[in-house]
Design a protein around this motif. Structure first.
Motif, PDB file in Angstrom:
ATOM      1  N   PHE A 127      77.692 -27.685  10.463  1.00  0.00           N
ATOM      2  CA  PHE A 127      77.557 -27.342   9.047  1.00  0.00           C
ATOM      3  C   PHE A 127      77.570 -28.610   8.204  1.00  0.00           C
ATOM      4  O   PHE A 127      78.300 -29.567   8.475  1.00  0.00           O
ATOM      5  N   THR A 128      76.701 -28.640   7.196  1.00  0.00           N
ATOM      6  CA  THR A 128      76.608 -29.804   6.309  1.00  0.00           C
ATOM      7  C   THR A 128      76.358 -29.339   4.885  1.00  0.00           C
ATOM      8  O   THR A 128      75.869 -28.230   4.647  1.00  0.00           O
ATOM      9  N   THR A 129      76.653 -30.209   3.950  1.00  0.00           N
ATOM     10  CA  THR A 129      76.283 -29.958   2.572  1.00  0.00           C
ATOM     11  C   THR A 129      74.827 -30.375   2.361  1.00  0.00           C
ATOM     12  O   THR A 129      74.112 -30.704   3.319  1.00  0.00           O
ATOM     13  N   ALA A 130      74.400 -30.392   1.113  1.00  0.00           N
ATOM     14  CA  ALA A 130      73.006 -30.700   0.801  1.00  0.00           C
ATOM     15  C   ALA A 130      72.735 -32.200   0.927  1.00  0.00           C
ATOM     16  O   ALA A 130      73.639 -33.004   1.141  1.00  0.00           O
ATOM     17  N   GLY A 131      71.470 -32.561   0.783  1.00  0.00           N
ATOM     18  CA  GLY A 131      71.059 -33.961   0.710  1.00  0.00           C
ATOM     19  C   GLY A 131      71.508 -34.803   1.877  1.00  0.00           C
ATOM     20  O   GLY A 131      71.088 -34.571   3.021  1.00  0.00           O
ATOM     21  N   PRO A 132      72.377 -35.811   1.650  1.00  0.00           N
ATOM     22  CA  PRO A 132      72.781 -36.713   2.732  1.00  0.00           C
ATOM     23  C   PRO A 132      73.537 -36.010   3.841  1.00  0.00           C
ATOM     24  O   PRO A 132      73.586 -36.510   4.959  1.00  0.00           O
ATOM     25  N   GLY A 133      74.149 -34.873   3.555  1.00  0.00           N
ATOM     26  CA  GLY A 133      74.794 -34.120   4.629  1.00  0.00           C
ATOM     27  C   GLY A 133      73.801 -33.742   5.706  1.00  0.00           C
ATOM     28  O   GLY A 133      74.075 -33.854   6.907  1.00  0.00           O
ATOM     29  N   ILE A 134      72.620 -33.312   5.282  1.00  0.00           N
ATOM     30  CA  ILE A 134      71.572 -32.925   6.237  1.00  0.00           C
ATOM     31  C   ILE A 134      71.010 -34.156   6.937  1.00  0.00           C
ATOM     32  O   ILE A 134      70.920 -34.201   8.167  1.00  0.00           O
ATOM     33  N   THR A 135      70.643 -35.164   6.152  1.00  0.00           N
ATOM     34  CA  THR A 135      69.995 -36.333   6.765  1.00  0.00           C
ATOM     35  C   THR A 135      70.945 -37.075   7.700  1.00  0.00           C
ATOM     36  O   THR A 135      70.522 -37.631   8.700  1.00  0.00           O
ATOM     37  N   ASN A 136      72.241 -37.107   7.389  1.00  0.00           N
ATOM     38  CA  ASN A 136      73.198 -37.748   8.281  1.00  0.00           C
ATOM     39  C   ASN A 136      73.264 -37.059   9.639  1.00  0.00           C
ATOM     40  O   ASN A 136      73.544 -37.698  10.654  1.00  0.00           O
ATOM     41  N   ALA A 137      73.037 -35.765   9.671  1.00  0.00           N
ATOM     42  CA  ALA A 137      73.160 -34.994  10.915  1.00  0.00           C
ATOM     43  C   ALA A 137      71.913 -35.064  11.783  1.00  0.00           C
ATOM     44  O   ALA A 137      71.950 -34.645  12.952  1.00  0.00           O
ATOM     45  N   LEU A 138      70.813 -35.593  11.250  1.00  0.00           N
ATOM     46  CA  LEU A 138      69.530 -35.466  11.947  1.00  0.00           C
ATOM     47  C   LEU A 138      69.513 -36.149  13.316  1.00  0.00           C
ATOM     48  O   LEU A 138      68.917 -35.631  14.260  1.00  0.00           O
ATOM     49  N   CYS A 157      71.356 -26.020   0.313  1.00  0.00           N
ATOM     50  CA  CYS A 157      70.246 -26.631  -0.422  1.00  0.00           C
ATOM     51  C   CYS A 157      70.314 -26.184  -1.881  1.00  0.00           C
ATOM     52  O   CYS A 157      71.087 -25.288  -2.241  1.00  0.00           O
ATOM     53  N   THR A 158      69.529 -26.810  -2.711  1.00  0.00           N
ATOM     54  CA  THR A 158      69.550 -26.539  -4.151  1.00  0.00           C
ATOM     55  C   THR A 158      68.955 -25.162  -4.439  1.00  0.00           C
ATOM     56  O   THR A 158      67.920 -24.792  -3.883  1.00  0.00           O
ATOM     57  N   SER A 159      69.608 -24.413  -5.321  1.00  0.00           N
ATOM     58  CA  SER A 159      69.116 -23.089  -5.703  1.00  0.00           C
ATOM     59  C   SER A 159      67.795 -23.208  -6.454  1.00  0.00           C
ATOM     60  O   SER A 159      67.536 -24.209  -7.143  1.00  0.00           O
ATOM     61  N   ALA A 160      66.962 -22.177  -6.343  1.00  0.00           N
ATOM     62  CA  ALA A 160      65.600 -22.221  -6.881  1.00  0.00           C
ATOM     63  C   ALA A 160      65.537 -22.604  -8.363  1.00  0.00           C
ATOM     64  O   ALA A 160      64.700 -23.426  -8.754  1.00  0.00           O
ATOM     65  N   PRO A 161      66.384 -22.054  -9.245  1.00  0.00           N
ATOM     66  CA  PRO A 161      66.247 -22.403 -10.672  1.00  0.00           C
ATOM     67  C   PRO A 161      66.525 -23.868 -10.981  1.00  0.00           C
ATOM     68  O   PRO A 161      66.085 -24.389 -12.021  1.00  0.00           O
ATOM     69  N   GLU A 170      70.157 -33.183  -4.883  1.00  0.00           N
ATOM     70  CA  GLU A 170      69.104 -32.165  -4.842  1.00  0.00           C
ATOM     71  C   GLU A 170      68.424 -32.143  -3.477  1.00  0.00           C
ATOM     72  O   GLU A 170      68.017 -33.168  -2.941  1.00  0.00           O
ATOM     73  N   THR A 171      68.315 -30.944  -2.960  1.00  0.00           N
ATOM     74  CA  THR A 171      67.661 -30.719  -1.669  1.00  0.00           C
ATOM     75  C   THR A 171      66.570 -29.695  -1.890  1.00  0.00           C
ATOM     76  O   THR A 171      66.811 -28.483  -1.992  1.00  0.00           O
ATOM     77  N   SER A 172      65.361 -30.176  -2.006  1.00  0.00           N
ATOM     78  CA  SER A 172      64.201 -29.332  -2.255  1.00  0.00           C
ATOM     79  C   SER A 172      62.964 -30.124  -1.873  1.00  0.00           C
ATOM     80  O   SER A 172      63.047 -31.282  -1.449  1.00  0.00           O
ATOM     81  N   SER A 173      61.806 -29.531  -2.040  1.00  0.00           N
ATOM     82  CA  SER A 173      60.560 -30.224  -1.710  1.00  0.00           C
ATOM     83  C   SER A 173      60.300 -31.400  -2.652  1.00  0.00           C
ATOM     84  O   SER A 173      59.431 -32.224  -2.384  1.00  0.00           O
ATOM     85  N   TYR A 174      61.063 -31.489  -3.749  1.00  0.00           N
ATOM     86  CA  TYR A 174      60.922 -32.618  -4.660  1.00  0.00           C
ATOM     87  C   TYR A 174      61.583 -33.877  -4.094  1.00  0.00           C
ATOM     88  O   TYR A 174      61.237 -34.995  -4.488  1.00  0.00           O
ATOM     89  N   PRO A 224      70.588 -21.765  -0.035  1.00  0.00           N
ATOM     90  CA  PRO A 224      70.813 -22.260  -1.391  1.00  0.00           C
ATOM     91  C   PRO A 224      72.210 -21.909  -1.889  1.00  0.00           C
ATOM     92  O   PRO A 224      72.763 -20.859  -1.546  1.00  0.00           O
ATOM     93  N   THR A 225      72.771 -22.772  -2.701  1.00  0.00           N
ATOM     94  CA  THR A 225      74.135 -22.584  -3.182  1.00  0.00           C
ATOM     95  C   THR A 225      74.312 -21.223  -3.848  1.00  0.00           C
ATOM     96  O   THR A 225      75.298 -20.516  -3.595  1.00  0.00           O
ATOM     97  N   GLY A 226      73.388 -20.835  -4.692  1.00  0.00           N
ATOM     98  CA  GLY A 226      73.509 -19.556  -5.391  1.00  0.00           C
ATOM     99  C   GLY A 226      73.383 -18.358  -4.475  1.00  0.00           C
ATOM    100  O   GLY A 226      74.018 -17.313  -4.704  1.00  0.00           O
ATOM    101  N   VAL A 227      72.584 -18.473  -3.438  1.00  0.00           N
ATOM    102  CA  VAL A 227      72.377 -17.348  -2.517  1.00  0.00           C
ATOM    103  C   VAL A 227      73.620 -17.108  -1.664  1.00  0.00           C
ATOM    104  O   VAL A 227      73.896 -15.980  -1.251  1.00  0.00           O
ATOM    105  N   GLN A 228      74.403 -18.145  -1.402  1.00  0.00           N
ATOM    106  CA  GLN A 228      75.574 -18.003  -0.539  1.00  0.00           C
ATOM    107  C   GLN A 228      76.536 -16.938  -1.045  1.00  0.00           C
ATOM    108  O   GLN A 228      77.165 -16.226  -0.254  1.00  0.00           O
TER     109      GLN A 228
END
Length: 628
Positions: A127-138, A157-161, A170-174, A224-228
């Protein structure tokens, strides 16, 4: 024997009904649909608990429901690092029946999850948080895919809105490429971003089918954080009852392979993918007189003290294999569960028998790749099932005499001053105290630690030795040892270099959870594979040295125990102390940095690939650079 994975706290576990899946067609899996294939290893039967609407409370959040799904999938352990974006998911994990271990770095958590899988044969979670949490685990997840583990990544990941508005981490396609990280591909067999609770039944089905397939399975659920925190309402959960299945070859192919093998002398080349077929391999060898060799990851599957064992191939391997292939070459070689990649074969043409290979693997794309010009009869099957069928074709004639086969011979160790410790002396002590004197799992880090351990240690049972040959990342064993020890609730020992210990160890994590991990550090104040390798290649000016480090002091500073070993006469006592300890323990060994590692085959492989050496034959040492 079928091994059932159930939630011990489930009231329905005693009434579960199971069905066997016998189909060899797994094209319905997301992994196959995206061009990926199972790794060349074999899993024992794993049964997923049936799931129905009665298992879920409609007032549960998405995070709570995902955790319940993981429990149903047989997960017991979760490893990771928390963060604000996944606070709800972290809370759900922490209040479940799962054992949740909070690590100091996401890569270490992922490596630990890999080794926990192999130690327990259960799927594990990172389990990881967003952004560097994901990339650190790769990197650790890359190793999970390469090693053939079953690991599920849960990330935030970042919620859609909020996407595209520069949210914190921020963790999104941006900000991150979605292809391959949030979709299936080379890294993940299955990956999805959960935007709605309505997706959960289908996601559970995908995970259950993926974990039931033979070989590895690495998945990524991004929430996404909001979906959790959204509620799971109005969802229909169909009955889902999945059993592990085996890939089996057609009878006519098995019959043809029997004809090819039993008509003339043959050898057996054992890889990590055959680790669950040790008994069948031994029966085949003893009833036919076939010589047996193994890959570095295959050590111990066939006993290394057996009279028919001729040695380990590849990185850190034995000269006795070359002697066998030169003096008593087989007509064919039966390859079981290894890709025959560079760390296993160095693509050495001398390893090709006169009439080629019979190559068995669950991945149909593996046979013929390492040696594309060799005659290869390929069979898609898991190893245990294939051997059980092949043994039915054994001829009644007496087996060949194996008394003349060459065997790995321990090299004589000449007397020398007591300081510093020679690596071969250290390995002899590890053999006596750890391998023969305990039941601890032994992991070896990449680099010279890998070559010394692979070359010197001898195992007589499977599941005792772990190395990474595909990815070979520094930091794998120094953190993976925590997962291995925790998953089996017993000692695990990592043989590592000082560079890896400085890169990413998890001593603090082991102390927090009182995990009985042991680190044996080959301390020479160098990245010594690089130092020795550059020297033998005649390349000058590169600096591979580092300031001396007292790892025993660091261990004690974190709450573990540790001892510095400077003299060869003190090695065994230090190892005995480490094995007897009830807490994490570091054995910091001052080794002779100038002892050449037993890795000459790697140099020949590099030369074949165009790396030029300026050293003469007289001055060249048996050194490897880099490890993989």
């Amino acid at each position: 024997m079928t091994q059932k994975y159930t939630d011990s706290n489930s009231q329905n576990s005693s009434n579960d009904l199971y069905r066997e899946l016998s189909s060899t067609d797994n094209r319905y899996l997301e992994s196959s649909a995206n061009g990926s294939h199972p790794m060349d290893d074999l899993e024992v039967d794993r049964i997923i608990q049936p799931l129905s609407s009665d298992d879920f409370n409609p007032t549960l959040s998405v995070a709570d429901t995902i955790v319940q799904m993981l429990v149903k999938l047989g997960v017991c352990n979760a490893f990771g690092v928390a963060g604000g974006a996944m606070a709800s998911l972290w809370n759900a994990l922490s209040n479940s029946t799962l054992q949740v271990l909070n690590f100091r770095h996401e890569a270490g958590a992922a490596f630990a999850a890999v080794e926990a899988h192999f130690a327990s044969d259960r799927p594990t979670v990172v389990f990881t948080t967003a952004g560097p949490g994901i990339t650190n685990a790769l990197t650790g997840l890359f190793a999970a895919r390469g090693e053939g583990a079953k690991v599920i990544l849960l990330s935030a990941c970042t919620s859609a809105p909020q996407r595209g508005r520069w949210a914190i981490q921020e963790t999104s396609s941006y900000t991150l490429p979605s292809g391959g990280m949030f979709t299936p591909g080379a890294l993940f067999n299955y990956a999805i971003t959960i935007e709605s609770a309505a997706q959960l039944p289908q996601i559970f089905r995908k995970l259950a089918l993926g974990l039931a397939q033979p070989g590895g399975f690495v998945a990524h659920l991004s929430i996404p954080t909001g979906v959790q925190t959204s509620l799971v309402e109005g969802i229909s959960w169909p009955q889902l009852d999945v059993a592990a299945y085996r890939v089996t070859a057609k009878p006519e192919k098995i019959a043809k392979s029997a004809m090819l093998l039993f008509s003339e002398p043959f050898a057996i080349w054992v890889g990590f993918g055959a680790r669950h077929a040790a008994e069948e391999i031994r029966q085949l060898a003893e009833k036919t007189g076939a010589a047996v060799m193994c890959s570095p990851r295959g050590k111990g599957i066939f006993p290394e003290n057996h009279p028919q064992f001729v040695g380990v191939t590849g990185l850190g391997g034995d000269a006795s294999v070359t002697t066998y292939m030169e003096q008593q070459p087989p007509a064919r070689t039966l390859v079981l569960g290894t890709r025959l990649g560079e760390p296993t074969s160095f693509w050495n043409q001398a390893m090709i028998p006169q009439k080629g290979f019979v190559h068995v693997d669950i991945d149909p794309e593996v046979p013929g790749v390492a040696y594309p010009h060799a005659n290869t009869f390929s069979i898609q099957s898991d190893i245990k099932t294939y051997l059980q069928e092949l043994l039915k074709y054994l001829p009644d004639t007496a087996c060949a005499d194996a008394s003349s086969l060459p065997h790995p011979q321990p090299e004589a160790i000449a007397p020398a001053p007591d300081y510093p410790v020679r690596p071969e002396i250290l390995m002899a002590a590890i053999q006596k105290i750890v391998v023969e004197g305990s039941d601890a799992v032994v992991l070896a880090e990449c680099g010279n630690s890998f070559t010394w351990a692979t070359h010197c240690l001898r195992f007589t049972t499977p599941h005792r030795y772990r190395v990474s040959t595909g990815v070979g990342a520094m930091g794998h064993a120094v953190t993976g040892v925590v997962g291995a020890a925790q998953a089996q609730n017993s000692k695990a020992v990592a043989i590592v270099g000082d560079g890896a210990m400085l890169m990413n160890n998890e001593i603090s994590t082991a102390v927090k959870y009182q995990i009985p991990a042991v680190w044996i550090v080959l301390n020479d104040a160098r990245y010594n594979m690089c130092h020795q390798g550059m020297k033998v290649l005649g390349l000058q000016g590169a600096d591979a040295e580092m300031p001396p480090t007292n790892f025993a002091m660091i261990a004690r500073g974190m709450g573990a125990e540790g001892v510095v070993v400077e003299n060869e006469s003190d090695v065994e006592a230090a190892l005995e102390q480490a094995i007897a300890a009830k807490v994490p323990f570091v054995v910091d060994v001052m080794i002779d940095p100038d002892r050449p590692a037993p890795s000459g085959g790697r140099n020949k492989s590099l030369a074949a690939q165009g790396v030029k050496s300026t050293t003469t034959k007289k001055t060249a040492h048996q050194v490897s650079f880099p490890c993989v």
